[in-house]
Design an enzyme around this catalytic site. Structure first.
Site, PDB file in Angstrom:
ATOM      1  N   GLU A 109       3.728   4.933  10.130  1.00 25.75           N
ATOM      2  CA  GLU A 109       2.513   5.741  10.084  1.00 25.75           C
ATOM      3  C   GLU A 109       2.135   6.258  11.478  1.00 25.75           C
ATOM      4  OE1 GLU A 109       0.797   6.991   7.765  1.00 25.75           O
ATOM      5  OE2 GLU A 109       1.711   6.015   6.031  1.00 25.75           O
ATOM      6  N   GLU A 141       4.489   9.139  12.234  1.00 32.85           N
ATOM      7  CA  GLU A 141       4.215  10.319  11.436  1.00 32.85           C
ATOM      8  C   GLU A 141       2.942  11.038  11.887  1.00 32.85           C
ATOM      9  OE1 GLU A 141       6.215   8.774   7.188  1.00 32.85           O
ATOM     10  OE2 GLU A 141       4.056   9.086   7.372  1.00 32.85           O
ATOM     11  N   GLU A 142       1.933  10.316  12.321  1.00 31.37           N
ATOM     12  CA  GLU A 142       0.651  10.929  12.665  1.00 31.37           C
ATOM     13  C   GLU A 142       0.548  11.370  14.120  1.00 31.37           C
ATOM     14  OE1 GLU A 142      -2.698   8.646  11.520  1.00 31.37           O
ATOM     15  OE2 GLU A 142      -2.220   8.657   9.381  1.00 31.37           O
TER      16      GLU A 142
END
Length: 252
Positions: A230, A233-234
């Protein structure tokens, strides 16, 4: 004597009436019929227990012959039904149940007959829970499964899972997952700076709020690896216990 001559003048063309009058001896023979005499009785009418000449010259009562013929028809139907039964691909689960894993196309009628046969056998073996995993390409088999008593358990992007409980008791099969695991990552560099992001979508979008990178763990994913994924991805940041590096979304 007058009554006798009167009965002779009655029309006797009806076979049943002629036979009745012949029995009583008051009608002369006609059209090849023999006149009854005192020493020979008229031939009796056929009754329900009459004998029939069956195959091979054997004599058997009509009721027996009908039952034999019916048995032959039933045997033919059973043979045709068994000819349409194909073995279903399945594996045993760790709880003593059965998982049918369909991978190749099958005619719905053949599938229905095979499923009936398999369920009957598994019921005798004491199997309780049965699952059917149907790929989306075999959705035409859903109706046959539902007609046998299967219900929808859960669906994913590529398959549908159906379940069935064989005993006549309340089932103890687990329900599908009802919760998802969310993660948040606290990332700090050597300067003791904390990594923060602003949402591009969601309830905090456009509010100018800074927060930790967050997300949802994928099915079967380790919670720690979910947090690392995460963050990448962010923010494009690759994190580990020993280092923090900025990288592209595809490689670190």
């Amino acid at each position: 004597m007058a009554a006798h001559s009167l009965s002779l003048s009655l029309p006797t063309r009806t076979p049943l009436l002629r036979r009745l009058l012949l029995r009583r001896g008051i009608v002369p023979p006609s059209r090849g019929l023999r006149c009854p005499s005192s020493s020979a009785a008229a031939p009796p009418l056929p009754r329900r227990g009459a004998l029939f000449l069956g195959a091979g010259g054997t004599r058997q009562r009509g009721a027996v012959w009908i039952r034999t013929m019916s048995s032959s028809v039933n045997s033919t139907a059973v043979a045709k039904k068994e000819a349409n039964v194909e073995p279903l691909p399945f594996v045993n689960d760790k709880h003593g149940g059965i998982i049918i894993e369909m991978t190749t196309p099958m005619d719905p009628q053949v599938f229905s007959a095979s499923l009936k046969s398999a369920l009957s056998k598994w019921r005798e073996q004491g199997i309780r829970g049965v699952w059917i995993k149907l790929p989306i390409g075999l959705a035409n088999l859903i109706q046959s499964a539902v007609e046998e008593g299967f219900w929808y358990h859960h669906a994913e992007e590529t398959y549908l899972m159906l379940a069935y409980w064989l005993p006549n008791t309340t089932h103890t099969l687990p329900v599908n997952a009802t919760h998802r695991v969310g993660v948040g990552a606290f990332v700090m560099n050597e300067k003791r700076e904390v990594l923060a992001v602003q949402e591009k979508s969601g309830v905090l979008r456009g509010l100018g709020v800074w927060k930790f990178p967050t997300g949802v763990v994928e099915p079967g994913e380790d919670i720690n690896l979910g947090a690392v994924r995460e963050v990448k991805e962010e923010t494009g940041v690759c994190i580990s216990r020993s280092r923090i590096t900025f990288c592209s979304m595809n490689r670190c």
